[in-house]
Design a protein around this motif. Structure first.
Motif, short mmCIF file in Angstrom:
data_model
loop_
_atom_site.label_atom_id
_atom_site.label_comp_id
_atom_site.label_asym_id
_atom_site.label_seq_id
_atom_site.Cartn_x
_atom_site.Cartn_y
_atom_site.Cartn_z
N ALA A 170 0.87 -1.19 0.00
CA ALA A 170 0.00 0.00 0.00
C ALA A 170 0.89 1.22 0.00
O ALA A 170 1.82 1.32 0.81
N TYR A 171 0.61 2.12 -0.93
CA TYR A 171 1.43 3.34 -0.98
C TYR A 171 0.60 4.48 -1.54
O TYR A 171 -0.41 4.26 -2.22
N LEU A 172 1.04 5.67 -1.21
CA LEU A 172 0.34 6.88 -1.68
C LEU A 172 1.09 7.50 -2.84
O LEU A 172 2.32 7.61 -2.81
N ASP A 173 0.35 7.88 -3.83
CA ASP A 173 0.96 8.58 -4.97
C ASP A 173 -0.06 9.60 -5.47
O ASP A 173 -1.15 9.21 -5.90
N GLY A 174 0.32 10.85 -5.40
CA GLY A 174 -0.59 11.90 -5.87
C GLY A 174 -1.93 11.92 -5.16
O GLY A 174 -2.96 12.16 -5.80
#
Lengths: 204, 289
Positions: free
Chosen positions: A95-99
């Motif tokens: 799980a990761y955040l991008d934009g």
């Protein structure tokens, strides 16, 4: 005492039967799907907004669950903050955040609920993915903004709401802070503080 | 309360409003406003002034608790005598000047609307002081009796010792700042802070007020040493938890390098987190892993 509630979000998890077939071929029979788990700073179907900095922090804290292979989720939202192992259907592998968007990789398990989920996905049933967390909200205009006390518990697969706003609940179930002790163990709590320390020191 | 009560000319309320203004400005980091309010308070409530004398009289009546009704009569008689000794013209002048300075220097539209928990008591006492000072035969006897009865019940009420900002100490800058900061922080965070965190705030407020970092330095050094020991202890007992052990070791490397020669707000906020970490590491409750 803060009024902590069970809070959910909702995102459509787009997948086609052919993509499932491809996944099985590539991953020795396992169904591994990638998609959007959640969006920050966006009004969701529950009338809530999850601020980016809060989701950033929670995704950071969730990495421990992923690293320890216990980032489990259920098929359908239960009315509890605790993940019930009997109903577990999948595990989040990444799980990761991008934009401002939380992307995730999810493996569907061969548990009873996991098999139902696999069958639904292979039949082309539209599903959604929904975060489960505990926290308070503050009303700002027509919507509720999730506050700094929010703690992400997991993401569950849910059926797609037939009409926009079908998931709209003014308030989730009230949660006692003692209940969170069952969700987050001692080392989870230590990890949360360590993450805060590293952020404070500008490390990572 | 009496129709004649004017909150702008109530000595204790003016003092409380100033203290609340200082505390909220401090918490909001509005140094200009806090120092202006503090300057006004120091200038107008300095020993020797009529305002200070009235403030002391207020303070005695607000804080006193007795169990005998007979003693309340003695106290009221003494307070009446003390009130009648005041130089009324001078007291009026001082109040007018104080109000003028508040209005002109602070320019805060909400200054007189700040909530004060003991507003009614303060209003009763101020009305009584004013009535006692009236020329013989001009006082409103009915009102006087009613307010004296209210004061009597107040004196018979048991008080919570720590809740008053009103203090009979000389309102010196250092002590006042510390009291105000502690009161505000306690009100806001007391439920969520652990004992060490409260102690950090107390030490920091004390050091800041006295312009001497010795106290806070000693406290932070103690927390640093104890945390390093706690990390070692936890790592020894949980070596199988690779994920958390690795992060604890990384944190330890950073904590060892903490330099306490220059302590500022960011150092203190970091140590608040260290204190949380130590608390979690050594806390046996909730040990479910």
């Amino acid at each position: 005492m803060k009024d902590l509630r069970l809070l959910n979000s909702y995102e459509v998890f787009d997948y086609t039967p052919s993509m499932i077939k491809e996944s099985r071929e590539k991953n020795e029979g396992k169904v591994i799907m990638k998609g959007i788990l959640q969006k920050a700073d966006t009004l969701n179907q529950n009338g809530r907004i999850y601020p980016l900095e809060i989701l950033q922090r929670e995704i950071r804290n969730y990495q421990k669950f992923i690293a320890e292979n216990r980032a489990l989720g259920e098929l359908d939202h239960p009315d509890s903050s605790v993940v019930n192992l009997k109903n577990v259907s999948h595990v989040i592998k990444e799980a990761y955040l991008d934009g401002g968007i939380v992307y995730g990789t999810v493996e569907l398990l061969d548990t009873p609920s996991g098999k139902i989920l696999q069958s639904l996905v292979e039949s082309g049933v539209k599903l959604g993915i929904s975060s489960r967390g505990v926290g308070s909200t503050k009303k700002q205009g027509d919507y509720h903004v999730v506050q700094d006390d929010f703690q992400l518990i997991c993401w569950d697969y849910v059926s797609e709401p037939s009409t926009p706003g079908a998931f709209m609940l003014p308030e989730g179930k009230r949660i006692q802070s003692s209940e969170l002790q069952k969700v987050f163990n001692k080392s989870d709590r230590i990890d949360r503080i360590l993450n805060d320390i590293f952020i404070n020191k500008g490390v990572k | 309360m009496s129709k004649t009560h004017n909150k702008k000319r109530n000595t204790a309320l003016l003092y409380e409003f100033l203290v609340k203004t200082i505390s909220s400005a401090l918490v909001e980091n509005d140094k200009k406003k806090s120092s202006t309010a503090l300057r006004i308070l120091r200038r107008h409530f300095k020993p020797g002034t009529q305002l200070y004398k009235e403030f002391r009289l207020f303070n005695a009546l607000v804080k006193t608790s007795v169990s005998s009704e007979a003693v309340t009569n003695t106290i009221i008689n003494e307070a009446r005598a003390a009130a009648q000794q005041a130089d009324m013209k001078q007291l009026d002048r001082e109040k007018s000047l104080l109000i003028r300075n508040i209005n002109h220097m602070l320019r805060d539209d909400n200054f007189y609307d700040q909530p004060v928990s003991e507003y009614r008591t303060f209003a009763t006492i101020q009305t009584l002081l004013n009535e006692w000072r009236k020329s013989p035969g001009t006082a409103d006897i009915e009102s006087l009796a009613k307010y004296e009865e209210q004061l009597r019940s107040w004196l018979l009420t048991e008080k919570k010792a720590t809740e008053h900002v009103l203090s009979d100490d000389t309102p010196g800058e250092s002590r006042l700042l510390m009291k105000v900061m502690m009161k505000k922080l306690n009100e806001k965070y007391s439920a969520s802070l652990n004992t060490d965190q409260k102690e950090i705030i107390r030490s920091y407020a004390f050091s800041a007020a006295n312009d001497d970092l010795t106290t806070i330095k000693r406290k932070l050094t103690e927390i640093k040493d104890e945390l390093l020991n706690s990390i070692d202890g936890y790592v020894d007992q949980h070596s199988e938890s690779e994920y958390i052990v690795k992060k604890l070791k990384e944190a330890k490397d950073n904590i060892v390098l903490e330099n306490l020669e220059n302590i500022d707000d960011s150092t203190v906020s970091r140590f608040m987190l260290y204190s949380s970490l130590r608390h979690e590491l050594i806390d046996g409750d909730g040990e479910n892993k």
